[in-house]
Design a protein around this motif. Structure first.
Motif, short mmCIF file in Angstrom:
data_model
loop_
_atom_site.label_atom_id
_atom_site.label_comp_id
_atom_site.label_asym_id
_atom_site.label_seq_id
_atom_site.Cartn_x
_atom_site.Cartn_y
_atom_site.Cartn_z
N TYR A 325 0.69 -5.14 8.31
CA TYR A 325 -0.24 -5.16 7.17
C TYR A 325 -0.32 -3.77 6.22
N GLY A 326 0.09 -2.68 6.82
CA GLY A 326 0.52 -1.43 6.14
C GLY A 326 1.44 -1.60 4.93
N SER A 327 2.18 -2.50 5.18
CA SER A 327 3.32 -2.79 4.02
C SER A 327 2.97 -3.41 2.87
N ARG A 328 1.82 -3.94 2.97
CA ARG A 328 1.17 -4.92 1.72
C ARG A 328 0.43 -3.95 0.84
N ARG A 329 0.60 -4.61 -0.31
CA ARG A 329 -0.24 -4.02 -1.37
C ARG A 329 -1.59 -4.52 -1.68
#
Length: 354
Positions: A325-329
């Motif tokens: 999730y943290g890697s998504r924009r």
């Protein structure tokens, strides 16, 4: 002023029944000449079922004191019992020794919702009865809760029993309810800093299970580290229908002017009004759908699907989902540059997201 709280519940229920009768009169129109106005059985059930469950809990928890012995309320500093102010137990470490990853604050979701799927298939693959899959799934849920505490997740919502799950075998349903009772009680487990909330309908649920859910809410209301919402007898469309009904009543009674209903008004009547919008919706088990789960709350959620059956899941899978999730924009309709600038400050709640 010293009256038993059960009396207020009785009066409130009588008021809602009277209002339902008034709505029946309005709907009947000229047929009032032929038959008396009576609310539909489903309407009466929606009013009486939760009221009966709450009344049973109130009369059991709050004794009827002699009016002459009523004392003034304690000062605010003495309201919270000492056992709730005690330091909560830390979750046990994972047997492998794995530790949660370090997630930057602006990449950390506030609210993760999970569809716990695959218990029956897990048992079938091993030649075991279905209830063994649900028992293994309950252990997986407990480990995921521990992982949520370790990584600092504020809100976790678990889909425990859907409104469509009544189609299952009666023995399987009974096993699910018994497991829920055991997990809610949790007397053999350490007292972690978890606040329990319940989302769903009391209709059809065993009265003692409803009492357990309400008691868990009451006993954990001072906990702050993690808000765990158990969706029991929950359906997203039923939630929207109930909210629409409440808004209709509010407009008819004059509490809400007609033609001025906004998204925020709808949000206040949803069962998860206490929680922010879902940031990450995770479904293990190989399916690729959300199955009538948190339809409004997940309008802008990032979807994460994995093939692992739920009983084989543990906290490391939760951490992996949060890491991805943290890697998504997340743009929320904005241009990429604007979204990047506000990645850590996206608004919460239904209102404001376009």
């Amino acid at each position: 002023m010293g009256a038993h709280p059960g009396l207020a519940l009785i009066l409130g229920t009588a008021r809602r029944l009277f209002r339902a009768r008034l709505h029946a009169v309005e709907a009947a129109g000229p047929t009032l000449l032929d038959r008396p106005p009576t609310p539909k059985p489903t309407v009466k059930w929606r009013i009486l079922a939760p009221a009966r469950a709450r009344a049973a809990l109130l009369w059991r928890l709050v004794p009827c004191d002699d009016p002459g012995s009523i004392r003034p309320p304690a000062p605010p500093t003495a309201v919270i019992p000492s056992h709730t102010r005690a330091t909560a137990a830390s979750p046990p470490p994972h047997p492998s020794g794995a530790r949660p990853p370090v997630i930057p604050a602006d990449r950390m979701p506030r609210h993760v919702a999970v569809i716990m799927d695959g218990n029956g298939r897990w048992a079938t693959e091993r030649g075991q009865p279905c209830h063994q899959g649900h028992r293994a799934g309950a252990s997986a849920a407990k480990d995921v809760i521990h992982g949520a505490l370790e990584i600092g997740l504020p809100y976790l919502t678990l889909y425990a029993f859907s409104s469509e799950s009544w189609k299952r075998d009666a023995e399987e349903i009974a096993t699910l309810f018994e497991l829920l009772r055991q997990e809610i009680n949790g007397k053999k487990d350490p007292d972690h800093d978890v606040r329990v909330r319940w989302a769903g309908s009391a209709e059809g649920l065993p009265e003692d299970l409803v009492e357990e859910l309400l008691s868990a809410e009451r006993n954990s209301r001072h906990r702050t580290a993690l808000t765990l919402t158990m969706c029991v007898n929950y359906g997203g469309r039923a939630e929207l229908a109930h909210a629409a009904q409440q808004l209709l009543h509010a407009t008819r009674s004059g509490d809400l002017p007609p033609g001025t209903v906004h998204e925020q008004d709808l949000a206040q009547h949803l069962t998860l009004a206490h929680a922010p919008d879902v940031d990450l919706l995770w479904r293990p088990g190989g399916e690729r759908r959300i199955s009538n789960f948190l339809l409004c709350h997940s309008a802008y959620a990032e979807l994460h699907f994995t093939d692992t059956l739920w009983p084989d899941v543990d906290r490391r899978d939760l951490w992996q989902a949060i890491t991805e999730y943290g890697s998504r924009r997340r743009r929320f309709g904005a241009e990429a540059a604007q979204a990047h600038a506000r990645a850590g400050s996206a608004p919460s709640g239904m209102g404001g997201r376009v």
